[in-house]
Design a protein around this motif. Structure first.
Motif, PDB file in Angstrom:
ATOM      1  N   SER A  62      -7.182  -3.012   8.149  1.00  0.00           N
ATOM      2  CA  SER A  62      -7.187  -2.357   6.843  1.00  0.00           C
ATOM      3  C   SER A  62      -7.369  -0.855   7.046  1.00  0.00           C
ATOM      4  CB  SER A  62      -8.311  -2.900   5.954  1.00  0.00           C
ATOM      5  OG  SER A  62      -9.569  -2.431   6.410  1.00  0.00           O
ATOM      6  N   LEU A  63      -6.990  -0.097   6.033  1.00  0.00           N
ATOM      7  CA  LEU A  63      -7.191   1.353   6.099  1.00  0.00           C
ATOM      8  C   LEU A  63      -8.678   1.678   6.111  1.00  0.00           C
ATOM      9  CD1 LEU A  63      -4.398   2.512   3.651  1.00  0.00           C
ATOM     10  CD2 LEU A  63      -4.421   2.744   6.144  1.00  0.00           C
ATOM     11  N   ALA A  64      -9.473   0.901   5.395  1.00  0.00           N
ATOM     12  CA  ALA A  64     -10.917   1.127   5.386  1.00  0.00           C
ATOM     13  C   ALA A  64     -11.504   0.989   6.794  1.00  0.00           C
ATOM     14  CB  ALA A  64     -11.602   0.163   4.420  1.00  0.00           C
ATOM     15  N   GLU A  65     -11.023   0.014   7.543  1.00  0.00           N
ATOM     16  CA  GLU A  65     -11.488  -0.135   8.927  1.00  0.00           C
ATOM     17  C   GLU A  65     -11.011   1.025   9.786  1.00  0.00           C
ATOM     18  OE1 GLU A  65      -9.989  -3.827  10.396  1.00  0.00           O
ATOM     19  OE2 GLU A  65     -11.429  -5.036   9.280  1.00  0.00           O
ATOM     20  N   ALA A  66      -9.767   1.405   9.618  1.00  0.00           N
ATOM     21  CA  ALA A  66      -9.184   2.463  10.446  1.00  0.00           C
ATOM     22  C   ALA A  66      -9.848   3.810  10.224  1.00  0.00           C
ATOM     23  CB  ALA A  66      -7.684   2.569  10.179  1.00  0.00           C
TER      24      ALA A  66
ATOM     25  N   VAL B 150      -8.282  10.958   2.614  1.00  0.00           N
ATOM     26  CA  VAL B 150      -8.955  10.424   1.435  1.00  0.00           C
ATOM     27  C   VAL B 150      -8.449   8.995   1.265  1.00  0.00           C
ATOM     28  CG1 VAL B 150      -9.317  10.676  -1.050  1.00  0.00           C
ATOM     29  CG2 VAL B 150      -8.986  12.725   0.370  1.00  0.00           C
ATOM     30  N   LEU B 151      -9.349   8.050   1.242  1.00  0.00           N
ATOM     31  CA  LEU B 151      -8.963   6.660   0.994  1.00  0.00           C
ATOM     32  C   LEU B 151      -9.081   6.379  -0.503  1.00  0.00           C
ATOM     33  CD1 LEU B 151     -10.678   4.717   3.917  1.00  0.00           C
ATOM     34  CD2 LEU B 151      -8.303   5.436   3.712  1.00  0.00           C
ATOM     35  N   SER B 152      -8.054   5.756  -1.051  1.00  0.00           N
ATOM     36  CA  SER B 152      -8.018   5.401  -2.474  1.00  0.00           C
ATOM     37  C   SER B 152      -8.381   6.593  -3.351  1.00  0.00           C
ATOM     38  CB  SER B 152      -8.957   4.231  -2.762  1.00  0.00           C
ATOM     39  OG  SER B 152      -8.560   3.103  -2.033  1.00  0.00           O
ATOM     40  N   GLY B 153      -7.748   7.719  -3.060  1.00  0.00           N
ATOM     41  CA  GLY B 153      -8.031   8.919  -3.829  1.00  0.00           C
ATOM     42  C   GLY B 153      -6.827   9.824  -3.930  1.00  0.00           C
ATOM     43  N   SER B 154      -7.059  10.986  -4.489  1.00  0.00           N
ATOM     44  CA  SER B 154      -5.988  11.951  -4.706  1.00  0.00           C
ATOM     45  C   SER B 154      -6.210  13.195  -3.845  1.00  0.00           C
ATOM     46  CB  SER B 154      -5.906  12.319  -6.188  1.00  0.00           C
ATOM     47  OG  SER B 154      -7.113  12.927  -6.596  1.00  0.00           O
TER      48      SER B 154
ATOM     49  N   LEU C 169      -3.883   5.848   0.960  1.00  0.00           N
ATOM     50  CA  LEU C 169      -4.226   6.818   2.006  1.00  0.00           C
ATOM     51  C   LEU C 169      -3.593   8.143   1.616  1.00  0.00           C
ATOM     52  CD1 LEU C 169      -5.345   7.682   4.789  1.00  0.00           C
ATOM     53  CD2 LEU C 169      -3.163   6.909   5.780  1.00  0.00           C
ATOM     54  N   THR C 170      -4.424   9.148   1.432  1.00  0.00           N
ATOM     55  CA  THR C 170      -3.934  10.487   1.125  1.00  0.00           C
ATOM     56  C   THR C 170      -4.336  11.410   2.269  1.00  0.00           C
ATOM     57  OG1 THR C 170      -4.133  10.138  -1.257  1.00  0.00           O
ATOM     58  CG2 THR C 170      -4.034  12.415  -0.511  1.00  0.00           C
TER      59      THR C 170
ATOM     60  N   LEU D 290       0.835  -1.203   0.000  1.00  0.00           N
ATOM     61  CA  LEU D 290       0.000   0.000   0.000  1.00  0.00           C
ATOM     62  C   LEU D 290       0.870   1.253   0.000  1.00  0.00           C
ATOM     63  CD1 LEU D 290      -2.815  -1.042   2.497  1.00  0.00           C
ATOM     64  CD2 LEU D 290      -2.745  -1.295   0.016  1.00  0.00           C
ATOM     65  N   LYS D 291       0.298   2.344  -0.509  1.00  0.00           N
ATOM     66  CA  LYS D 291       1.010   3.622  -0.619  1.00  0.00           C
ATOM     67  C   LYS D 291       0.229   4.711   0.091  1.00  0.00           C
ATOM     68  CE  LYS D 291       4.052   1.988  -3.597  1.00  0.00           C
ATOM     69  NZ  LYS D 291       5.389   1.724  -3.203  1.00  0.00           N
TER      70      LYS D 291
END
Length: 142
Positions: free
Chosen positions: A128-132, A99-103, A87-88, A68-69
């Motif tokens: 997961s980042l989605a959970e966090a 922002v998850l999975s975004g810019s 994760l932005t 992951l980045k």
């Protein structure tokens, strides 16, 4: 001229000093985090991005190990990495919008203090980042 032998402890000290400033291994978690200069180097930034990105990188290590980045941006322009990241974080008035999975230009789900971001990334409760960063579990500090 023949160089004098160097004690192993001095070599280890030099390697440790280099590793603190430079990425010297393939598994260094800083490779997974893009960052801009942030404040005060950039007039558009409102957060100390390089320092925060370095701290995030260490906390992000388990996610980086999975490929992951992350991107820490001082503003919505996203100069260091305008593309999507897992994760932005976007600096805004001293906090970070996430922002998850975004810019960086995407609307953030919420704005958090950097310490709150770190707590969520470090928490063993989340796998997961989605959970966090679930909107129902994230409380924006007042």
């Amino acid at each position: 001229m023949v160089a004098a032998p160097v004690a192993a402890s001095r070599i280890e000290d030099a390697q440790a000093a280099l590793s603190a400033e430079f990425i010297t291994t393939r598994d260094d978690p800083r490779r997974a985090v893009a960052a801009c200069p942030g404040a005060p180097a950039c007039a558009s930034g409102s957060t100390p991005v390089p320092e925060d990105a370095a701290r995030l990188a260490e906390a992000f290590r388990p996610f980086a190990a999975r490929g992951l980045k992350a991107h820490v941006s001082g503003c919505a322009k996203g100069c260091a990495h305008p593309a999507r990241a897992d994760l932005t974080l976007v600096g805004h008035e001293g906090r970070y919008g996430f922002v998850l999975s975004g810019s960086p230009g995407d609307p953030p789900a919420a704005h958090l203090t950097f310490e709150t971001v770190l707590e969520r990334v470090r928490s063993p409760e989340f796998t997961s980042l989605a959970e966090a960063f679930q909107p129902e579990t994230v409380r924006t500090p007042t």
